[in-house]
Design a protein around this motif. Structure first.
Motif, PDB file in Angstrom:
ATOM      1  N   ALA A 105       0.840  -1.197   0.000  1.00  0.00           N
ATOM      2  CA  ALA A 105       0.000   0.000   0.000  1.00  0.00           C
ATOM      3  C   ALA A 105       0.878   1.252   0.000  1.00  0.00           C
ATOM      4  O   ALA A 105       1.001   1.954  -1.003  1.00  0.00           O
ATOM      5  CB  ALA A 105      -0.935  -0.021   1.201  1.00  0.00           C
ATOM      6  N   ILE A 106       1.497   1.546   1.119  1.00  0.00           N
ATOM      7  CA  ILE A 106       2.387   2.702   1.219  1.00  0.00           C
ATOM      8  C   ILE A 106       3.681   2.225   1.872  1.00  0.00           C
ATOM      9  O   ILE A 106       3.647   1.656   2.964  1.00  0.00           O
ATOM     10  CB  ILE A 106       1.765   3.829   2.067  1.00  0.00           C
ATOM     11  N   GLY A 107       4.778   2.447   1.189  1.00  0.00           N
ATOM     12  CA  GLY A 107       6.067   1.982   1.708  1.00  0.00           C
ATOM     13  C   GLY A 107       6.659   2.937   2.720  1.00  0.00           C
ATOM     14  O   GLY A 107       7.672   3.578   2.459  1.00  0.00           O
ATOM     15  N   TRP A 108       6.028   2.995   3.890  1.00  0.00           N
ATOM     16  CA  TRP A 108       6.540   3.926   4.891  1.00  0.00           C
ATOM     17  C   TRP A 108       7.816   3.383   5.521  1.00  0.00           C
ATOM     18  O   TRP A 108       7.887   2.209   5.884  1.00  0.00           O
ATOM     19  CB  TRP A 108       5.511   4.153   5.998  1.00  0.00           C
ATOM     20  N   ASN A 109       8.793   4.235   5.651  1.00  0.00           N
ATOM     21  CA  ASN A 109       9.958   3.942   6.471  1.00  0.00           C
ATOM     22  C   ASN A 109      10.150   5.155   7.399  1.00  0.00           C
ATOM     23  O   ASN A 109       9.323   6.071   7.406  1.00  0.00           O
ATOM     24  CB  ASN A 109      11.207   3.685   5.612  1.00  0.00           C
ATOM     25  N   ARG A 110      11.232   5.138   8.166  1.00  0.00           N
ATOM     26  CA  ARG A 110      11.402   6.201   9.167  1.00  0.00           C
ATOM     27  C   ARG A 110      11.428   7.588   8.495  1.00  0.00           C
ATOM     28  O   ARG A 110      10.771   8.519   8.962  1.00  0.00           O
ATOM     29  CB  ARG A 110      12.699   5.952   9.941  1.00  0.00           C
ATOM     30  N   GLN A 111      12.186   7.707   7.407  1.00  0.00           N
ATOM     31  CA  GLN A 111      12.301   9.010   6.739  1.00  0.00           C
ATOM     32  C   GLN A 111      10.947   9.481   6.206  1.00  0.00           C
ATOM     33  O   GLN A 111      10.591  10.661   6.330  1.00  0.00           O
ATOM     34  CB  GLN A 111      13.302   8.928   5.575  1.00  0.00           C
TER      35      GLN A 111
END
Lengths: 352, 87
Positions: free
Chosen positions: A7-13
């Motif tokens: 869906a959404i490739g969230w990482n820390r940044q």
């Protein structure tokens, strides 16, 4: 970079990016509505919200448009580019909120269907003072919707990169429509010169930054376009080994496109500068964990083969390279994407 | 004028309804046939691309019918000069 879609490739940044974006929007809307109510006590909440969302969308669109040229001028702006898609989708959401509230307030309270009302309530297209500016904003919103709804990598892959890019270049058409929408609409009703000045400054910054970055790119290409072959006529002298920083690249133009000449661990490897993902400039990235890392979205390639480390499947063309007398010599014929080329050793050839 | 505007909106509405129906079927069955990387993808991803499928359904329908499975790689002078094929 991934093998399957998420869906959404969230990482820390990206989480930090989105948090800053959300806080910025809340702060902007709070200030706009608070100051608006204080300076103009007669304004209704609906009017303040409509203008708050509208100006927020316009401001975000300016930021979206200037991030690209800013990154070309100064690499310190690259973190802004990293998650620009979320910025673009947020711009559409702000525009949608603006349009939805405006249609409700001005077109939903009569007998006509609000969308029919939008199309027929003002048809004075040949009158500058009375131009139906709402339809310009609606056109811009349609473009922003198409961009937001196709922002996922699924669309980049399935529309094909050239089509996807052409679609997303229509952001400039949306920007032109919005400038006309605001100029013909709000500015006609407002007497405050600050609004006109702010819009003019925004337009001037978008145009001037594009001109400056574009001219720099043209200059850089003309200076780095090489045709100095060695004695055998097979390799081109591109630069000195000392001109390349460790784990970084020097970019030159060969075979009609830019190549990235990377120095790392006493070796030199040469790749096409064009990332397979979105044509990001690989040579402006650096080697991280042994891989050339695109500065735009973090796609990675092994420097000797131009192939993404398994299990990923992206590949870029590579070039034969040698070092002679401290000079880097590159064969300008590109090899098929993913072809491993033995890196040139610096130590054995540095003297002379 | 009002009738013409109503017709335009009606055609637009029909396009969107067909798109919504197509999107449900496409996201359930067709997407993995058009793009193997979408096989087994999570529901969140499918919901995220739903609006785009509704808007661009004729294009995706043509790809589904055409049986084009592998997304194309963008060309540039290096890829063309290398023969264009991946190693």
């Amino acid at each position: 970079m991934s093998l399957t879609y998420g869906a959404i490739g969230w990482n820390r940044q990206k989480k930090i990016y989105d948090l800053v974006l959300a806080c910025g929007i809340v702060l902007y809307l709070s200030l706009f509505i608070g100051l608006g109510a204080w300076l103009n006590p007669g304004a209704t909440v609906e009017t303040l919200l409509i203008r708050g969302f509208g100006t927020c969308a316009l401001l975000l669109l300016h930021i979206v448009l200037i991030i690209g040229p800013l990154c070309r001028i100064d690499a310190r702006f690259l973190p802004l580019l990293y998650n620009r898609r979320h910025l673009g989708v947020t711009t559409f959401i702000m525009g949608l909120a603006h349009a939805g509230l405006a249609i409700f307030q001005f077109h939903a309270l009569g007998d006509l269907n609000p969308f029919v009302s939008l199309l027929v309530s003002n048809t004075r297209f040949f009158s500058l003072p009375d131009f139906p500016f709402q339809q310009l904003g609606f056109g811009a919103l349609v473009i922003l919707f198409l961009m937001a709804s196709t922002s996922h990598d699924f669309w980049l892959a399935n529309l094909s990169a050239p089509v996807w890019k052409r679609l997303h270049m229509s952001v400039y058409a949306a920007y032109a429509l919005l400038i006309a929408h605001v100029t013909l609409g709000v500015l006609q009703a407002e007497t405050n010169p600050l609004l006109a000045a702010a819009l003019g400054a925004g337009l001037a910054s978008v145009i001037s930054l594009h001109l400056v970055s574009g001219s720099r790119e043209v200059r850089a290409d003309s200076h780095s376009s090489l045709s100095s072959f060695d004695g055998a006529g097979e390799f081109v002298d591109v630069c000195s080994v000392d001109e390349i920083a460790e784990k970084r690249a020097r970019i030159v133009t060969l075979a009609g496109e830019r190549v990235a000449v990377f120095k790392y661990d006493g070796k030199i490897s040469v790749l096409s500068n064009v990332c397979q993902h979105q044509n990001g400039p690989l040579g402006e990235g650096r080697i991280v964990d042994g891989c050339v890392t695109c500065p735009w979205h973090g796609f990675q390639y092994l420097p000797d083969s131009g192939a993404s480390p398994p299990p990923f499947i992206e590949r870029v063309p590579t070039f034969r390279v040698k070092v002679d007398g401290g000079r880097v010599l590159v064969n300008p014929r590109p090899l098929p994407p993913g072809t491993r080329v033995e890196p040139a050793r610096i130590d054995a050839n540095a003297s002379g | 004028m009002i009738t013409f505007a109503k017709w335009k909106l009606a055609i637009f509405g029909i396009y969107l309804v067909i798109g919504a129906v197509f999107a449900v079927v496409f996201l359930a069955i067709g997407i993995a046939r058009v793009d193997p990387a979408a096989k087994g993808s999570p529901i969140g991803f499918r919901l995220l691309i739903f609006p785009g499928v509704v808007a661009l359904w004729p294009y995706l329908l043509s790809r589904w019918i055409g049986g084009e499975h592998a997304p194309r790689t963008e060309r540039n002078s290096h890829r063309d000069g290398s023969g264009g094929a991946d190693q």
